[in-house]
Design an enzyme around this catalytic site. Structure first.
Site, PDB file in Angstrom:
ATOM      1  CG  ASP A  81      -1.841   1.208   1.261  1.00  0.00           C
ATOM      2  OD1 ASP A  81      -2.531   1.436   0.238  1.00  0.00           O
ATOM      3  OD2 ASP A  81      -1.868   1.925   2.281  1.00  0.00           O
ATOM      4  CD  GLU A  90      -4.210   1.033  -3.112  1.00  0.00           C
ATOM      5  OE1 GLU A  90      -5.383   1.072  -2.719  1.00  0.00           O
ATOM      6  OE2 GLU A  90      -3.346   1.848  -2.747  1.00  0.00           O
ATOM      7  CB  CYS A 107     -12.762  -6.539   7.146  1.00  0.00           C
ATOM      8  SG  CYS A 107     -11.947  -7.606   8.363  1.00  0.00           S
ATOM      9  CB  CYS A 163     -14.825 -11.107   7.652  1.00  0.00           C
ATOM     10  SG  CYS A 163     -15.207  -9.397   8.129  1.00  0.00           S
ATOM     11  CB  CYS A 212     -14.349 -11.097  11.790  1.00  0.00           C
ATOM     12  SG  CYS A 212     -13.168  -9.900  11.110  1.00  0.00           S
ATOM     13  CG  ASP A 267      -1.643   2.972   5.835  1.00  0.00           C
ATOM     14  OD1 ASP A 267      -2.688   3.305   5.239  1.00  0.00           O
ATOM     15  OD2 ASP A 267      -0.910   3.784   6.428  1.00  0.00           O
TER      16      ASP A 267
END
Length: 364
Positions: free
Chosen positions: A181, A265, A317, A320, A338, A345
């Site tokens: 990231d 990304e 998340c 989950c 969860c 990050d």
């Protein structure tokens, strides 16, 4: 594959004059060829090609004898540069992007010339350049493979050569994968929880840059004192760019050495810098440079870089897949579904890696 090595050269006064003269003639030729293409299309509706303009070079040397002092393949490369500029223009036009028609080159916009196949040879501490002579070269690192092309660069009073060598891909598998990231406080945050610091070289040098810029603005336009002040400002900007480049090389090397798959990304940085509050910080971080360096290093090592959709990587998340909305001020991800908790990050980096793996599975 090709790998390019950049070395500093130390030409004599006569050799510097010859290099600058070659750059001047190449720039004149580039502008003349561009004018020729524009005129031919406007008046006759004819699109000139690389080969049609290349055939005119021998006749050019007969009319303008000064061009006999420039290696023939260097002149051919000028024609090729213009042709590539046109190809890029039409490619952007086809994609619906901002076209950017090829522009005429001023004195400060043409800094290099290239020997595409021959006209140069490397012997010990000297590189022999056709029509220039044997120039002292600082070989600060060992090269691999056979040299294919040689580009001479003159920038801010310094001279360099870029030697492109053909090398074999060397695979060094580790069996590991990583998601990265990109950020402003930290340049790169990995899914393994590693944080690579963003040095912010531009921010640290802002006071010096402002001082140099004020000196430039106070000097009379066209004066020798203004030229000196502009040169000092340009050298400072080059120094900052070199610092940023060196940091990107170090981080990208760590990533490539440690992992077989590296996921980033697919950020639209040109759109992001339109935000005037973050533009300077984004440019100072050098995200695109890091991705580019990691990509070419990965290719040479037989590894892979994957770009994924950046939407909701921070909100989702990683444990989950539940969307947990949070503002930029919230630096910790806490999932109410969860109970998963980690740095915001790091959570984004984990999502980036998951998307890269899914993307590769869908392709295969």
């Amino acid at each position: 594959m090709l790998r390019t090595y950049k070395f500093r050269i130390e030409p004599t006064k006569e050799q510097r004059e010859k290099i600058n003269e070659t750059l001047m003639y190449c720039r004149w030729l580039y502008n003349a060829l561009l004018e020729q293409r524009i005129t031919a299309y406007k008046k006759c509706g004819v699109s000139l090609t690389f080969y049609s303009q290349k055939k005119e070079l021998p006749a050019l040397k007969k009319v303008y004898e000064e061009y006999k002092g420039v290696h023939s393949q260097v002149l051919q490369n000028v024609v090729e540069r213009l042709d590539k500029a046109y190809q890029a223009f039409f490619r952007r036009l086809k994609r619906g992007e901002k076209a950017g028609f090829p522009r005429f080159k001023g004195m400060n916009r043409y800094h290099s010339f290239t020997y595409p196949q021959s006209g140069f040879s490397l012997e010990g501490k000297y590189i022999t350049l056709s029509k220039v002579g044997a120039v002292r070269i600082k070989l600060h690192r060992q090269m691999q493979g056979a040299i294919k092309t040689c580009t001479v660069i003159a920038k801010n009073g310094r001279y360099y050569v870029c030697l492109s060598c053909e090398i074999e891909t060397q695979t060094q598998a580790t069996g590991k994968r990583i998601g990265v990231d990109l950020g402003l406080k930290h340049l790169a945050i990995t899914s393994d929880g590693d944080f690579h610091h963003a040095p912010k070289y531009l921010r640290k040098s802002e006071r010096q840059l402002k001082k140099l810029q004020r000196i430039v603005s106070r000097r009379k336009k066209g004066s020798s004192r203004r030229k000196k002040a502009v040169a000092l400002l340009a050298k400072k900007h080059e120094y900052i760019a070199n610092q940023r480049r060196n940091n990107a090389h170090q981080v990208s090397r760590q990533l490539v050495n440690g992992y077989d798959l590296i996921a980033f990304e697919d950020l639209k940085i040109t759109n992001m810098v339109k935000n005037h509050h973050l533009a300077k910080s984004i440019v100072d971080a050098g995200w695109n440079q890091l991705v580019q360096f990691t990509t070419y290093k990965a290719e040479s090592a037989g590894k892979r870089v994957v770009l994924v959709d950046p939407r909701n990587t921070s909100q989702q998340c990683s444990n989950c897949d539940e969307i947990v909305k949070k503002t930029l001020a919230v630096r910790t991800h806490r999932c109410p579904s969860c109970g998963f908790e980690c740095d915001r990050d790091v959570n984004a980096a984990k999502n980036i890696l998951k998307r890269a793996v899914q993307q590769l599975q869908n392709v295969s």
